[in-house]
Design a protein around this motif. Structure first.
Motif, short mmCIF file in Angstrom:
data_model
loop_
_atom_site.label_atom_id
_atom_site.label_comp_id
_atom_site.label_asym_id
_atom_site.label_seq_id
_atom_site.Cartn_x
_atom_site.Cartn_y
_atom_site.Cartn_z
N SER A 109 -0.68 -0.82 -9.19
CA SER A 109 0.03 0.44 -9.01
C SER A 109 1.02 0.35 -7.84
O SER A 109 1.89 1.20 -7.69
CB SER A 109 -0.94 1.60 -8.86
N SER A 110 0.93 -0.68 -7.01
CA SER A 110 1.94 -0.90 -5.96
C SER A 110 3.19 -1.53 -6.54
O SER A 110 4.30 -1.19 -6.17
CB SER A 110 1.40 -1.83 -4.88
N LEU A 111 2.97 -2.49 -7.45
CA LEU A 111 4.12 -3.24 -7.96
C LEU A 111 4.88 -2.46 -9.02
O LEU A 111 6.07 -2.69 -9.22
CB LEU A 111 3.65 -4.57 -8.55
N SER A 112 4.19 -1.53 -9.70
CA SER A 112 4.88 -0.90 -10.82
C SER A 112 6.12 -0.09 -10.42
O SER A 112 7.12 -0.17 -11.10
CB SER A 112 3.91 -0.07 -11.67
N PRO A 113 6.13 0.67 -9.29
CA PRO A 113 7.39 1.36 -8.98
C PRO A 113 8.54 0.41 -8.71
O PRO A 113 9.69 0.73 -8.99
CB PRO A 113 7.04 2.19 -7.74
N VAL A 114 8.24 -0.78 -8.13
CA VAL A 114 9.31 -1.74 -7.85
C VAL A 114 9.86 -2.30 -9.15
O VAL A 114 11.07 -2.34 -9.37
CB VAL A 114 8.79 -2.89 -6.95
N LEU A 115 8.96 -2.72 -10.04
CA LEU A 115 9.40 -3.38 -11.27
C LEU A 115 9.97 -2.37 -12.27
O LEU A 115 10.80 -2.72 -13.10
CB LEU A 115 8.23 -4.15 -11.88
N MET A 160 0.82 -1.20 0.00
CA MET A 160 0.00 0.00 0.00
C MET A 160 0.86 1.26 0.00
O MET A 160 0.51 2.27 -0.60
CB MET A 160 -0.92 0.00 1.23
N LEU A 161 2.00 1.18 0.68
CA LEU A 161 2.88 2.35 0.71
C LEU A 161 3.52 2.59 -0.65
O LEU A 161 4.02 3.68 -0.93
CB LEU A 161 3.96 2.18 1.77
N LEU A 162 3.51 1.57 -1.50
CA LEU A 162 4.08 1.71 -2.83
C LEU A 162 3.10 2.34 -3.81
O LEU A 162 3.48 2.70 -4.93
CB LEU A 162 4.51 0.35 -3.37
N LEU A 163 1.84 2.46 -3.40
CA LEU A 163 0.81 2.97 -4.30
C LEU A 163 1.22 4.30 -4.92
O LEU A 163 1.66 5.21 -4.23
CB LEU A 163 -0.49 3.15 -3.55
N THR A 164 1.01 4.38 -6.21
CA THR A 164 1.44 5.58 -6.90
C THR A 164 0.29 6.43 -7.39
O THR A 164 0.50 7.40 -8.10
CB THR A 164 2.31 5.20 -8.11
N GLY A 165 -0.93 6.04 -7.00
CA GLY A 165 -2.08 6.82 -7.47
C GLY A 165 -1.97 8.27 -7.01
O GLY A 165 -1.56 8.54 -5.89
N MET A 178 -11.27 -1.27 -13.80
CA MET A 178 -11.08 0.04 -14.44
C MET A 178 -11.68 1.17 -13.62
O MET A 178 -11.07 2.23 -13.45
CB MET A 178 -11.74 0.03 -15.82
N LEU A 179 -12.88 0.95 -13.09
CA LEU A 179 -13.53 2.00 -12.32
C LEU A 179 -12.76 2.29 -11.03
O LEU A 179 -12.64 3.45 -10.62
CB LEU A 179 -14.98 1.61 -12.01
N THR A 180 -12.20 1.25 -10.41
CA THR A 180 -11.36 1.47 -9.23
C THR A 180 -10.19 2.37 -9.59
O THR A 180 -9.83 3.29 -8.84
CB THR A 180 -10.84 0.13 -8.69
N ALA A 181 -9.58 2.07 -10.74
CA ALA A 181 -8.44 2.87 -11.17
C ALA A 181 -8.84 4.33 -11.35
O ALA A 181 -8.11 5.24 -10.95
CB ALA A 181 -7.88 2.31 -12.48
N VAL A 182 -10.02 4.55 -11.92
CA VAL A 182 -10.48 5.93 -12.11
C VAL A 182 -10.73 6.59 -10.76
O VAL A 182 -10.33 7.74 -10.52
CB VAL A 182 -11.77 5.94 -12.98
N LEU A 183 -11.36 5.86 -9.84
CA LEU A 183 -11.69 6.42 -8.52
C LEU A 183 -10.44 6.75 -7.73
O LEU A 183 -10.34 7.78 -7.08
CB LEU A 183 -12.55 5.43 -7.73
N VAL A 184 -9.47 5.82 -7.74
CA VAL A 184 -8.26 6.02 -6.95
C VAL A 184 -7.39 7.11 -7.56
O VAL A 184 -6.49 7.65 -6.92
CB VAL A 184 -7.50 4.68 -6.81
N GLY A 185 -7.69 7.45 -8.81
CA GLY A 185 -6.92 8.52 -9.44
C GLY A 185 -5.64 8.04 -10.07
O GLY A 185 -4.59 8.65 -9.95
N GLN A 186 -5.72 6.88 -10.77
CA GLN A 186 -4.53 6.38 -11.47
C GLN A 186 -4.26 7.25 -12.69
O GLN A 186 -5.09 8.05 -13.12
CB GLN A 186 -4.75 4.94 -11.92
N ASP A 187 -3.08 7.04 -13.23
CA ASP A 187 -2.65 7.75 -14.41
C ASP A 187 -3.65 7.52 -15.56
O ASP A 187 -3.98 6.38 -15.88
CB ASP A 187 -1.27 7.24 -14.82
N GLY A 188 -4.14 8.60 -16.15
CA GLY A 188 -5.17 8.48 -17.18
C GLY A 188 -4.72 7.66 -18.37
O GLY A 188 -5.49 6.85 -18.90
N ALA A 189 -3.48 7.81 -18.80
CA ALA A 189 -2.99 7.09 -19.98
C ALA A 189 -3.06 5.59 -19.76
O ALA A 189 -3.38 4.83 -20.67
CB ALA A 189 -1.56 7.52 -20.29
N GLU A 190 -2.76 5.17 -18.52
CA GLU A 190 -2.82 3.73 -18.22
C GLU A 190 -4.24 3.23 -18.31
O GLU A 190 -4.48 2.10 -18.78
CB GLU A 190 -2.27 3.46 -16.81
#
Lengths: 402, 402, 402
Positions: free
Chosen positions: B172-178, A358-363, B114-126
Motif C-alpha cells: 500500500s506504500s508503493l501503489s500511490p507511486v506506481l 510509511m508516509l506513502l501508506l494509503t490504508g 491478508m490479516l495485516t491488510a484487514v487490521l491496517v484497514g486496507q481497501d476491502g475490494a483489494e
C-alpha cells in the motif's frame, strides 16, 4: 493555525513575542488579559519549547547577524526534527563537549549549506526555517568521524564545505520529485553525499583517508555474555549517534534538547532506540555495535520519531511508529551488511527509505492521522490543533503554517 | 463490462451465480433462456475458469469463514496472475504434495499478509480480490527454501509472519507511486522483503541461517554435454520454480491450475519458459540451473505471462510478450550474476522491472492494446471484451470492473 | 520560433532550404531580398552549423534512402547533444579513422536502434530527429571496446543489435516517467543496457568475453611524477572517450564536429573536461586514467555541455555548468570505485544522474534560465531566441519547436 495556542500564553512582553502565531498572521489576540496569573519562570520555559515561531517575529527587526544565528540554530536542531533554536544551541554545546573539532565541523557544515542556499537563491522561508542546514551538518560530522587523519586536520574543511553545498543542491533537486506525493526530502541529500564522498576517497586515499566500515552482522571472534547495563546505555547512546557522538553525557544533553522541543518526540525517540536494540538482539548483531548505539539505534530512533512526527498522536499512530522502528532497524541491519561488503556504512538510508514508504501508506486507518507536510509542527502542537479542529469540526483554510 | 459474457452461460442455478457480472452490477440478464441447451458438466467446468466473479456474489451471504477461504485461495492463485479460487486450491495441493512444510509456510504467509491488510484497514475490494496475499506467500516460500535449518523449524514462522505483514505495508506504500503511471505493484514488495531478509540474516546467522546463492554465470568445473530431455523438463520445472518447487509432478499441477484459469496464459507461460531456456543457452549459464528451471525460466515465464496479461491478445502483443520474455531472461541472468557476488538470489527483480518498463511503453503500435489496470481480467475475457467493443465501436463508460 | 534566424540567411537556393524554419511553419519570409550581400562560402558554412532544420524540408521530397541517411547522421551527432547531420558525418569519419571495426559497430548500433523504433511504431518526429539512435550507438561502441575477442569478431553484431533495439524500448518506457518533471531520457537506456550486458556476459564468458574494469581510485604500484603535457592531452582525449576512442587525432575531429554545431558547446566541453581533470587530481586517481581521458573527463564533459544545453547562456548558467562538471566528476570517480569492485565500468551514470538532478533544481536563480525540453535547440539559437523574447517581452505561443 493562527492563535490556537494563545490561551494561557503571554504574560511578559518577551513571552508574547514568542507565542506561536507567525508575524504576518498574528493579530494581537495572543497576549491576552490572562497575564500574570501563573509563575513567570515556568511559562518562560514553556514558551521556549515547541517551534518558537514567535522568535522569528522578534528577530525580524534585529540585526542580520542575529537572524543568521537563529536560522543557524534552527538548522542544527532540524537534524532531530526539532525546529527550535534553543534545542539547536544545546545540541551544539553537546557536540563541542564531546569533541570541539567535531562541533566546529558541524557548525561549518550548517553554515556552508545555508550560505549556498542564499547564494543560489532558494526560497527564503526554507532558509529561515533551517531546512537547508541539517543535511550539511550531518555530512560534515560524518566526514569528521570517518576521517582517519585525526582531529584538526584542516584540509578536511574543503570536502566538508563542498559536501554541505552539494546537499543544498540535492535538496532543491529532490523536492519537486518528492513533492508529488507530499513526501519530505528528509536526509536523502546527506545519505547520497556521504556515500559518494566515501566512495570517491577510498580508505587508502593520500589526501582524505578514512576508516572502512564493518557489517554489523559479521561474526564475533569471541562472543561474550550480554552486558545489560551496557545495553541500556546503548539505547541512550543511540540518540547521540545521530550526531556521530558516542559519549553518554553529550547524548543525554541531546536527549534533553529533544525533550525541550517536544516531550512526545523524546519519548518516541527512546522507544525507537529500545526497539532497535531488541531487533538487533533478535538477529544476533555484534555486541559492540549494540553497546555503542551504532547499530539498531540511530535508524529506529529516527524512524520512530518520524513516524510520530507526521501523524497526529493517537494509540494507532503510536503503535505504527513503533512498528516502523522495528521494520527500520531490520532494514538498517540489512543495509549495513550489504554496504559493509564494500566498506561503506549504512548511514541513515534505512530510516529515510522506510519512513518515506510509511508516509506513502494509503490504508484508511492511518491516512486520517497523516498531517500534510506544510502543516507539520511539534507533535504537541499538532495534537492540540487536531483536538480543536475536531471540536470545531472545521479546518480553517487559511491555517497552513509552513 | 456488465453481462458481456452472459451469452451461453447460465443453465443451472449454481452456474448463474458464477457468471462474470459483479453482484452490484448484475441486472439479471446473464442467466437467459438458453439454459439446458449444452451438457451441464462441461459448462460447469467452464464456469470454474476465468475470474469466477460470480462466486463472490455467491459467498457474500455465506459465513465469514467461507469468504475468508475464497479470499485466501484467490491470494494463492494471484502469484501466477490468476484470480481463481480453484486454481489457488490446485496450487496449494501441489505445494503440499511437493513438501508439506513448504505448503504450510505458504499458507501462513498468505494469511499473515491478508490479516495485516484487514487490521491496517486496507481497501476491502483489494483484500477480497486476494491482492494482499501473494507477496506474503512468495516471501514465506522463499524463506523456507533458503533456510538451511531444515524443515519443521518452527521459529521460521516468526520471520515468515513479519515478512508477510511487511509486504502488505509495502504494497500500500508503493501503489500511490506506481498508480501515477497506471502500473501494477506486482511483486515489488516480495522482492524487497526477501532481499532484506537475506541481508539481515547472513548465511551464518545463529537463529535463521540460510544457503548463499551462486551466480548462474559461474564457470562450471566439469561442463558436460547438454541433456535435451532434462532441458525440456527444465522448461516445465520453471513453472514450479515460481513457487520455489523443483519436482515435476507439482509443477505440472501448477501448470494445470494456470490452464484452468486461462489457456492463453498457460500457453504464454510455457513459451516464456522456453524463451528463458534459449536465452540461458545463448550466454552459457550453468547447466544445472537450466535443468532445475531455476535460471532463465521463472523470470521469463512471468514476463511472458504479464506481457500477455496487460495487453489484449493479438499477433503484435504476442510477439511483444515473447520479446519481453527474452529481454527478461537476460536481465535475470545479469541480476543473478550481480547479486550472486554478495550471495543473494536474483528473486524476480528482473521480471518485475522489465514488465514495469514494458507497461510504460508509449509506442503507438502497442499502446492501443494496453488494458488499464483496473479493467484487467483473464486474457480470454479481455479478448472477448475487445471484440465486442470493436463491434459496437463504443466503450460503455460504466463498465470499469475493479 | 519561426524565421527568427531568417535575417542574414538565404542567398542561394541551397542555403534557403537550410534555414531554420520548419517546413510546415515556413512561410517564405526566410529567404529574403538580402541575398548575395555576403560571401557565399562563409554563409554556406554558417548554414551548416546549428540544428540545420532546413535540411529536413529539403530531403522531405527526396528518396527515402536519403532521408534515412540524414536521420542516421543526426542520431550519430546526438551523442554529443548536437543535432546536425554534418557533425554526425565528421564523428563517423573520426571513428572509422580510429578503428574501422568500431566505426562499423557504431553505425550498426544506430541503424538497429532506429529501425526498431520504426518497426515498433514510435513517434515519427522522434525518429527523424535521431533521438532513437544515439543510445544504440553508445551501446554498440562500448560492447566493442570491452570485448576481449578482438576486432572483426562478427558474432558481436548479435548482442550489438539486440542491445541497440533494447535501448529503443527503454527510451520509450522511461520517457513518460521522466516527462512528468520535464526531464530528458538522456543516456539512461545506454547505461542500463551496457551494465546489464556486462553482467550477463561475465569476463570469462565463452561466447562474448570482455575485459573487467578497474576502479580509478585503485592504488598505483609505482606512482610517477605527473606529466603536464599528457595531462593536457588527456583533456582533449576526454572528448574522444565519449565515443570510446582514445587517439588524439579522431578526438580533435570530434571536437571539431562539436564546434561546427555550436562553438559555445565546444567551449563548455573543453572546460568540463578540464574541470574533470582537476577533480581527478584533487582525489589522486590513477595517472593513467587521467592521461587517457578515461576518468574525470567523459562525465564532466557531458555534464558541462548538458548544463549549458538546457539553460540559456548567461554568466550564472555558465558558472552553474562548471559546478555541475566538478560535481559530476566526483560522482563519476565514486561510481567507478563502486562498480569497479565487481568489475564494471562507471559508464556515464554519473553524468546522467547529476544532470537529471540539476535539471530538477528549483532555485529562483536558475529556474528562469531553464529552457523547456521541447524547445531546446543549439545554445546560440537559444541565446538569440531569449534576446528576441526579452526585446519583444512576449513569447510567441506557436513557437514551440520539438
Amino acid at each position: 493555525m493562527k492563535g490556537d495556542h494563545g490561551a494561557g500564553e503571554g504574560g511578559t512582553q518577551c513571552t508574547v513575542l514568542w507565542t506561536e502565531g507567525q508575524g504576518e498572521k498574528e493579530k494581537g489576540q495572543a497576549g491576552g488579559p490572562r497575564a500574570g496569573q501563573r509563575p513567570h519562570a515556568l511559562w518562560r520555559l514553556l514558551d521556549c519549547s515547541g517551534d518558537m515561531v514567535g522568535l522569528d517575529t522578534y528577530v525580524r527587526e534585529r540585526p542580520f547577524a542575529l537572524q543568521l544565528v537563529v536560522w543557524f540554530l534552527r538548522g542544527v536542531s532540524r537534524v532531530i526534527l526539532a525546529n527550535n533554536p534553543l534545542s539547536g544551541a544545546l545540541i551544539l554545546a553537546a557536540l563541542l563537549w564531546a569533541s570541539p573539532w567535531q562541533g566546529l565541523l558541524g557548525a561549518v557544515g550548517v553554515l556552508a549549506s545555508m550560505l549556498t542556499a542564499v547564494l543560489v537563491g532558494q526560497d527564503g522561508a526554507e532558509v529561515t526555517a533551517g531546512l537547508h542546514g541539517y543535511n550539511g551538518m550531518l555530512v560534515s560530522l560524518l566526514m569528521g568521524v570517518f576521517s582517519s587523519a585525526g582531529d584538526w586536520y584542516w584540509w578536511l574543511l574543503l570536502p566538508t564545505c563542498l559536501g554541505a553545498a552539494a546537499c543544498t543542491f540535492l535538496y532543491s533537486s529532490l523536492s519537486p520529485v518528492l513533492d508529488r506525493w507530499d513526501l519530505p526530502v528528509a536526509v536523502f541529500p546527506f545519505n547520497i553525499v556521504i556515500v559518494l564522498y566515501l566512495l570517491v576517497t577510498r580508505p587508502d586515499n593520500p589526501y582524505f583517508p578514512h576508516y572502512p566500515s564493518l557489517p554489523v552482522g559479521a561474526l564475533q571472534a569471541n562472543a561474550t555474555e550480554l552486558n545489560t547495563a551496557q545495553l541500556l546505555q546503548g539505547i541512550f547512546l543511540g540518540v547521540g549517534q545521530i550526531f556521530a557522538c558516542d559519549s553518554l553525557g553529550p547524548s543525554l544533553l541531546i536527549l534533553g534538547a529533544t525533550l525541550l522541543y517536544s516531550p512526545l518526540q523524546a519519548l518516541h525517540g527512546v522507544l525507537g532506540s529500545a526497539a532497535g536494540t531488541l531487533a538487533g538482539l533478535s538477529v544476533a548483531v555484534r555486541h559492540g555495535s549494540l553497546y555503542s548505539g551504532l547499530s539498531g539505534s540511530t535508524g529506529p530512533w529516527a524512524a520512530c520519531v518520524w513516524g510520530a512526527f507526521f501523524f497526529t498522536f493517537s494509540w494507532r499512530s503510536h503503535l505504527f511508529a513503533i512498528a516502523t522502528a522495528f521494520l527500520c532497524s531490520y532494514v538498517d541491519i540489512a543495509f549495513s551488511n550489504l554496504l559493509g561488503t564494500i566498506g561503506l556504512p549504512a548511514c541513515s538510508w534505512a530510516a529515510t527509505l522506510v519512513v518515506t514508504l510509511m508516509l506513502l501508506l494509503t490504508g484508511r486507518g492511518l491516512a486520517t492521522y497523516r498531517i500534510p507536510i506544510g502543516q507539520v509542527r511539534s507533535p504537541e502542537h499538532n495534537l492540540s490543533s487536531r483536538s480543536q479542529w475536531k471540536a470545531g469540526n472545521t479546518l480553517d483554510p487559511d491555517s497552513t503554517v509552513v
